[in-house]
Design a protein around this motif. Structure first.
Motif, short mmCIF file in Angstrom:
data_model
loop_
_atom_site.label_atom_id
_atom_site.label_comp_id
_atom_site.label_asym_id
_atom_site.label_seq_id
_atom_site.Cartn_x
_atom_site.Cartn_y
_atom_site.Cartn_z
N HIS A 1 0.82 -1.20 0.00
CA HIS A 1 0.00 0.00 0.00
C HIS A 1 0.86 1.26 0.00
CE1 HIS A 1 -2.94 -3.04 0.63
NE2 HIS A 1 -2.54 -3.31 1.86
N THR A 2 0.22 2.38 0.17
CA THR A 2 0.84 3.69 -0.02
C THR A 2 2.14 3.87 0.76
OG1 THR A 2 -1.31 4.71 -0.45
CG2 THR A 2 0.49 6.17 0.21
N ASP A 3 2.14 3.51 2.03
CA ASP A 3 3.28 3.81 2.89
C ASP A 3 4.30 2.67 2.99
OD1 ASP A 3 2.21 6.31 3.43
OD2 ASP A 3 1.07 5.57 5.16
N ASP A 4 4.07 1.58 2.28
CA ASP A 4 4.99 0.44 2.36
C ASP A 4 6.24 0.71 1.52
OD1 ASP A 4 3.31 -1.10 3.98
OD2 ASP A 4 2.18 -1.85 2.24
N PRO A 5 7.44 0.56 2.12
CA PRO A 5 8.69 0.79 1.37
C PRO A 5 8.84 -0.20 0.21
CG PRO A 5 9.10 0.82 3.73
CD PRO A 5 7.71 0.29 3.55
N ALA A 6 9.37 0.30 -0.90
CA ALA A 6 9.57 -0.53 -2.09
C ALA A 6 11.04 -0.56 -2.51
CB ALA A 6 8.72 -0.02 -3.25
N ILE A 7 11.67 0.60 -2.52
CA ILE A 7 13.03 0.75 -3.06
C ILE A 7 13.87 1.55 -2.07
CG2 ILE A 7 14.41 1.72 -4.95
CD1 ILE A 7 11.89 1.49 -6.72
N VAL A 8 15.13 1.15 -1.94
CA VAL A 8 16.11 1.97 -1.24
C VAL A 8 17.18 2.32 -2.26
CG1 VAL A 8 17.76 2.18 0.65
CG2 VAL A 8 15.64 0.87 0.98
N MET A 9 17.24 3.58 -2.63
CA MET A 9 18.15 4.04 -3.67
C MET A 9 19.15 5.01 -3.06
SD MET A 9 17.10 5.49 -7.43
CE MET A 9 16.55 3.88 -7.98
N PHE A 10 20.44 4.69 -3.21
CA PHE A 10 21.46 5.45 -2.50
C PHE A 10 21.95 6.64 -3.29
CE2 PHE A 10 21.34 1.85 0.21
CZ PHE A 10 21.79 2.32 1.44
N THR A 11 22.09 7.75 -2.56
CA THR A 11 22.65 8.97 -3.11
C THR A 11 23.60 9.54 -2.08
OG1 THR A 11 22.13 11.18 -3.96
CG2 THR A 11 20.70 10.33 -2.25
N SER A 12 24.72 10.09 -2.51
CA SER A 12 25.71 10.61 -1.57
C SER A 12 25.20 11.84 -0.86
CB SER A 12 27.01 10.95 -2.30
OG SER A 12 27.62 9.81 -2.82
N GLY A 13 25.64 12.01 0.36
CA GLY A 13 25.36 13.24 1.10
C GLY A 13 26.47 14.24 0.87
N THR A 14 26.29 15.44 1.38
CA THR A 14 27.31 16.47 1.18
C THR A 14 28.61 16.12 1.88
OG1 THR A 14 26.39 17.66 3.06
CG2 THR A 14 25.62 18.31 0.89
N THR A 15 28.54 15.25 2.84
CA THR A 15 29.76 14.82 3.51
C THR A 15 30.40 13.64 2.82
OG1 THR A 15 28.53 13.33 4.95
CG2 THR A 15 28.85 15.57 5.73
N GLY A 16 29.78 13.15 1.75
CA GLY A 16 30.32 12.00 1.04
C GLY A 16 29.82 10.68 1.57
N VAL A 17 29.04 10.68 2.63
CA VAL A 17 28.49 9.45 3.19
C VAL A 17 27.17 9.15 2.47
CG1 VAL A 17 27.62 8.31 5.26
CG2 VAL A 17 29.56 9.89 5.41
N PRO A 18 27.01 7.96 1.90
CA PRO A 18 25.79 7.67 1.15
C PRO A 18 24.56 7.64 2.04
CG PRO A 18 27.08 5.68 1.44
CD PRO A 18 27.93 6.81 1.93
N LYS A 19 23.45 8.09 1.49
CA LYS A 19 22.16 8.04 2.18
C LYS A 19 21.21 7.20 1.35
CE LYS A 19 21.70 12.50 2.28
NZ LYS A 19 21.16 13.86 2.52
N GLY A 20 20.50 6.29 2.02
CA GLY A 20 19.54 5.45 1.34
C GLY A 20 18.18 6.10 1.31
N VAL A 21 17.77 6.57 0.14
CA VAL A 21 16.46 7.20 0.00
C VAL A 21 15.39 6.10 -0.06
CG1 VAL A 21 15.02 8.70 -1.41
CG2 VAL A 21 17.49 9.11 -1.26
N VAL A 22 14.47 6.13 0.87
CA VAL A 22 13.38 5.16 0.89
C VAL A 22 12.26 5.67 -0.01
CG1 VAL A 22 11.65 3.98 2.30
CG2 VAL A 22 13.95 4.40 3.22
N LEU A 23 11.90 4.87 -1.00
CA LEU A 23 10.77 5.19 -1.87
C LEU A 23 9.69 4.14 -1.66
CD1 LEU A 23 12.67 6.20 -5.14
CD2 LEU A 23 11.69 7.70 -3.38
#
Length: 527
Positions: A175-197
């Protein structure tokens, strides 16, 4: 009058893409879902293969909410893995195949991934880092003619595992709020962040696209941009599968092959970064080709030169600019086709079910028309936050639920967005995000380097290139090739500098911070 009982349809609506594919498999299974040089897949074949892989994953211990990583180029295996994960409620983690080993370790560790599906061409990368991750299961794609393999110790050939497994009966309802994808993008400090979609994020982006672009039920969409990026994956590819169209998958982008495909397969929709469209324009005879079927072309992912859009428009081809981020899955704004020329340079209007404001960087209050500020976004296509990173989530959202993009822009009197700068100094080169702090951290350890700053410089081909401004110790000689060679193995190749400026002093302000405006001017000067 007696009113019927009120029921909310939201919580019971299944938004799982795997369920949509299964529906098409039942009712129009012979239709082509994936077009691929190594062999097409019909909807029936795609559904059955992903359902069998779902069983493989489930019987191996992968459960609802567990991450499943994929490492490889664009291929049917990417979609089979994604749909298999969705089918059992697992999270799909598409990994950037360009990452250097330290970056790969960070992504795999941060995502807490225990199982990976990998192509032969990237198996060595996993081998080098596996002991420093939580990986416990390794599935090797061994049935793609485009990627020959002879097998490897410690790896399960996925073809045998899939063939030996019965398909799961049905896809898990999501449903609407159930996580499907974790897509990583770097943060400004260079540490990757996993964006939950979430499944809702994916679905609402599709609704937004449906409302503003000329796409249709049986469309053919072309995918050559890397699928580990949200632009390629969720602009047209996922929604095309949801609607029962054909996704034409190419492992990488080749301009001449792309032109041939657009004509031969009468492609209807396509996403690309500016570099791709600039390359297409240089193919002899491109603008004389039969592109009459191409109705929806979105260009995004990097700064778009107005001259590029103008050049296409003069040939009767409308490049529709959009703006967004991984966190907005991906589109927050879109420039309508009919406004392409009179609003040249604009990133467009907010998507129908998405709110976009521009606020003062310090106060967070809305600014007047034409005044620059930070672009903030709110809507059902916006991520709920970052994977296992409450601090980053809290920093990205304000109390009213607005996501702060870090981009600087303004809205004109008609409500059209113009993106003018980036608050976080991010460089976008060929559609890839590069964070200066990450590159600076590596180059600062190079023998002979005494100070370093990294900035982006405008480039016709790549949108921006990475430029390094460096001071060196007395007697040290250093070339661009030296810098790139040092960075290889520690940074993805697209993060390596393409320009080097040696200076006596790297400009800094009174507090000792890098003076980026002055540094950009130095970097932009021709040698």
């Amino acid at each position: 009058m007696t009113r019927p009982p009120s029921h909310s349809s939201g919580p019971v609506v299944d938004l799982n893409t795997a369920a949509a594919v299964a529906r098409h498999a039942r009712h129009r299974g012979d239709s082509t879902a994936i077009g691929y040089p190594g062999g097409d897949l019909t909807y029936a074949e795609l559904d059955e293969k992903s359902a069998r892989l779902a069983t493989v994953l489930s019987e191996g211990g992968t459960a609802d909410g567990d991450p499943v990583a994929y490492l490889g180029l664009n291929s049917p295996a990417f979609f089979v893995t994604m749909l298999a994960a969705f089918r059992i409620g697992a999270l799909f983690v598409p990994v950037n195949f360009r990452l250097a080993d330290p970056e790969l370790i960070q992504v795999l560790t941060c995502s807490e991934t225990a199982v990976v599906v990998c192509e032969e061409g990237h198996r060595a990368s996993i081998e080098r880092v596996r002991d420093r991750t939580r990986l416990a299961r390794f599935l090797l794609v061994d049935d793609d003619p485009q990627v020959p393999t002879t097998g490897a110790d410690g790896w399960e050939p996925w073809s045998a595992a899939i063939a030996a497994s019965a398909p799961t009966v049905c896809a898990a309802a999501k449903h609407t709020d159930d996580p499907a994808i974790v897509m990583f993008t770097s943060g400004t400090t260079g540490v990757p962040k996993g964006v939950v979609l979430t499944h809702g994020n994916v679905w609402w982006n599709a609704v937004n696209v449906e409302m503003v672009l000329d796409t249709r039920r049986n469309d053919v969409t072309y995918v050559a941009a890397p699928l580990f990026h949200i632009g390629a994956l969720n602009s047209f590819a996922v929604r095309t599968l949801t609607r029962g169209g054909t996704v034409l998958v190419r492992r990488t982008f080749d301009p001449q092959s792309c032109v041939d495909d657009l004509v031969e397969h009468q492609v209807n929709s396509m996403f690309g970064v500016p570099q791709m469209f600039a390359s297409l324009a240089r193919v002899p005879g491109f603008f004389d080709s039969d592109l009459s079927a191409l109705r929806a072309i979105v260009v995004a992912g990097a700064p778009v030169a107005p001259s590029l859009i103008q050049m296409y428009a003069e040939q009767g081809i409308v490049l529709q600019q959009a703006w967004g981020l991984t966190e907005t899955s991906p589109f927050a704004t879109h420039l309508p086709a009919e406004r392409t020329t009179d609003k040249l340079g604009s990133a467009g209007l907010p998507m129908p079910y998405t709110q976009v404001h521009v606020v003062d960087v310090l106060t967070g209050q809305p600014v007047a028309d034409e005044a620059s500020g930070e672009i903030v976004v709110r809507g059902p296509n916006v991520t709920p936050g970052y994977w296992n990173n409450p601090e980053a989530t809290a920093a990205a959202f304000d109390e009213q639920g607005w996501f702060h993009s870090g981009d600087i822009g303004y809205l004109d009197k008609d409500g059209f967005l113009y993106v003018v700068d980036r608050l976080k100094d991010m460089i976008i080169s060929g559609g890839e995000n590069v964070y200066p702090a990450e590159v600076e951290k590596v180059l600062a350890t190079m023998p002979g380097v005494t100070d370093v700053a990294v900035v982006g410089v405008r480039d016709e081909k790549w949108g921006e290139i990475v430029a390094a401004v460096i001071t060196v110790a007395e007697g040290i000689e250093m070339t661009l090739e030296d810098v790139r060679e040092y960075g290889e193995g520690q940074l993805a190749r697209y993060k390596l500098p393409l320009r080097l400026k040696l200076v006596n002093d790297v400009p800094r302000n009174g507090s000792g911070k890098l003076n980026k405006p002055v540094i950009r001017k130095i970097a932009a000067e021709e040698n």
